[in-house]
Design an enzyme around this catalytic site. Structure first.
Site, mmCIF file in Angstrom:
data_model
loop_
_atom_site.group_PDB
_atom_site.id
_atom_site.type_symbol
_atom_site.label_atom_id
_atom_site.label_comp_id
_atom_site.label_asym_id
_atom_site.label_seq_id
_atom_site.Cartn_x
_atom_site.Cartn_y
_atom_site.Cartn_z
ATOM 1 N N ASP A 1 22.757 70.473 13.673
ATOM 2 C CA ASP A 1 22.840 70.662 12.221
ATOM 3 C C ASP A 1 21.578 70.142 11.534
ATOM 4 O O ASP A 1 20.948 69.204 12.025
ATOM 5 C CB ASP A 1 24.086 69.910 11.712
ATOM 6 N N HIS B 1 15.128 76.933 11.593
ATOM 7 C CA HIS B 1 15.817 77.456 12.779
ATOM 8 C C HIS B 1 14.826 77.674 13.922
ATOM 9 O O HIS B 1 15.134 77.447 15.088
ATOM 10 C CB HIS B 1 16.534 78.770 12.452
ATOM 11 N N LEU C 1 21.327 72.758 35.958
ATOM 12 C CA LEU C 1 21.882 72.484 34.621
ATOM 13 C C LEU C 1 22.683 73.699 34.172
ATOM 14 O O LEU C 1 22.230 74.835 34.314
ATOM 15 C CB LEU C 1 20.762 72.220 33.600
HETATM 16 C C1 FPP Z 1 22.693 74.404 11.515
HETATM 17 O O1 FPP Z 1 21.734 74.008 10.569
HETATM 18 C C2 FPP Z 1 22.088 75.254 12.503
HETATM 19 C C3 FPP Z 1 22.440 76.548 12.728
HETATM 20 C C4 FPP Z 1 23.498 77.235 11.979
HETATM 21 C C5 FPP Z 1 21.720 77.363 13.717
HETATM 22 C C6 FPP Z 1 21.396 76.719 15.020
HETATM 23 C C7 FPP Z 1 20.336 77.498 15.672
HETATM 24 C C8 FPP Z 1 19.257 76.991 16.307
HETATM 25 C C9 FPP Z 1 19.032 75.552 16.568
HETATM 26 C C10 FPP Z 1 18.175 77.868 16.761
HETATM 27 C C11 FPP Z 1 18.334 78.738 17.911
HETATM 28 C C12 FPP Z 1 19.197 78.295 19.018
HETATM 29 C C13 FPP Z 1 19.079 78.771 20.277
HETATM 30 C C14 FPP Z 1 20.092 78.430 21.287
HETATM 31 C C15 FPP Z 1 17.967 79.625 20.672
HETATM 32 P P1 FPP Z 1 21.939 74.441 9.059
HETATM 33 O O2 FPP Z 1 21.172 75.689 8.833
HETATM 34 O O3 FPP Z 1 23.385 74.518 8.737
HETATM 35 O O4 FPP Z 1 21.273 73.244 8.315
HETATM 36 P P2 FPP Z 1 21.633 72.706 6.866
HETATM 37 O O5 FPP Z 1 22.991 72.072 6.971
HETATM 38 O O6 FPP Z 1 20.556 71.710 6.624
HETATM 39 O O7 FPP Z 1 21.586 73.860 5.919
#
Ligand code: FPP
Length: 242
Positions: free
Chosen positions: A20, A37, A131
């Protein structure tokens, strides 16, 4: 890993992470959320690379929830592109590093191209065992349980399953995570202290660690510190200390 007293420290076999804070990380720097992201995706690579050396055998990451479709079209499409790119660009390295990659979640809503890539990498890395990397895409714990219930109900109707034989093991095997061990430790980054529909069944006895670090700032060192804290905790699974 061993503690200061020299006795071996507990190492979680299966670590699950709610990644997150990508959006906030980017906004704090005045950049579009997708930049967060992208950086987050780089962190996934680093953590996957570091995990076996830290004694982790199973790593599960929450990449896209069933609720994330509510985000802007631009963000959703950007994330889907990132998942595709990760598979295409990391296939070689994952294979070389002995990583078996799998996915949980309902794939049917994903683009056929992404679904094909997911099936391809699963098959390509199926023989690896150093893994076990599981990526949750269009995943929700309630949705997973609902789909499992539907699967079992169909078996009952077909006469293939006696309702009285439906026990915890049968439900466990009907989940997307069938044959996977339950997570020992669930980590959530960015200071939020919610479970957010992640591995609701599987995390029944897991330890939770919450860190204020935003996912794009999460390094193998951050993980090492968290594992250190986990190593000093005691798990009782509902029992008492001897
Ligand atoms: C939450 O942060 C994150 C996500 C919804 C996306 C997670 C994706 C990645 C880490 C990138 C790609 C992953 C792989 C496996 C290639 P948020 O956007 O909700 O953050 P915020 O709460 O600050 O808005």
């Amino acid at each position: 890993m061993s503690s200061e007293s020299g006795t071996p420290r507990r190492i979680p076999r299966h670590v699950a992470i709610i990644m997150d804070g990508n959006g906030r990380w980017a906004i704090n720097k005045g950049w579009p959320r997708l930049v967060g992201h992208r950086k987050g995706s780089e962190r996934v690579k680093e953590i996957v690379r570091a995990a076996p050396g830290l004694g982790i055998e199973w790593l599960t990451v929450y990449a896209f929830s069933t609720e994330n479709w509510k985000r802007s079209t631009e963000e959703v499409l950007g994330l889907m592109k990132l998942f595709q790119r990760y598979i295409q660009r990391e296939a070689e390295a994952l294979s070389a590093e002995g990583v078996r990659m799998r996915f949980i979640g309902d794939r049917r809503r994903l683009e056929p191209k992404l679904q094909d890539l997911m099936a391809w990498i699963e098959q390509r890395t199926a023989q690896n065992s150093r893994l076990n990397l599981t990526v949750a895409i269009n995943y929700g714990g309630r949705d997973e349980l609902t789909r499992a219930a539907r699967r079992l109900a169909r078996r009952v109707v077909a006469g293939d399953l006696d309702p009285d034989a439906l026990d915890e093991a049968a439900l466990d095997q009907a989940l997307d995570t069938a044959d996977m061990p339950d997570p020992d430790l669930v980590i959530r980054t960015s200071g939020e202290t919610r479970v957010s529909n992640f591995l609701l069944w599987q995390a029944a006895y897991s330890e939770y660690e919450f860190t204020p670090v935003l996912w794009p700032d999460f390094t193998p060192e951050t993980l090492t510190e968290i594992l250190h804290r986990y190593g000093t905790r005691e798990r009782r699974f509902g029992g008492v200390t001897s």
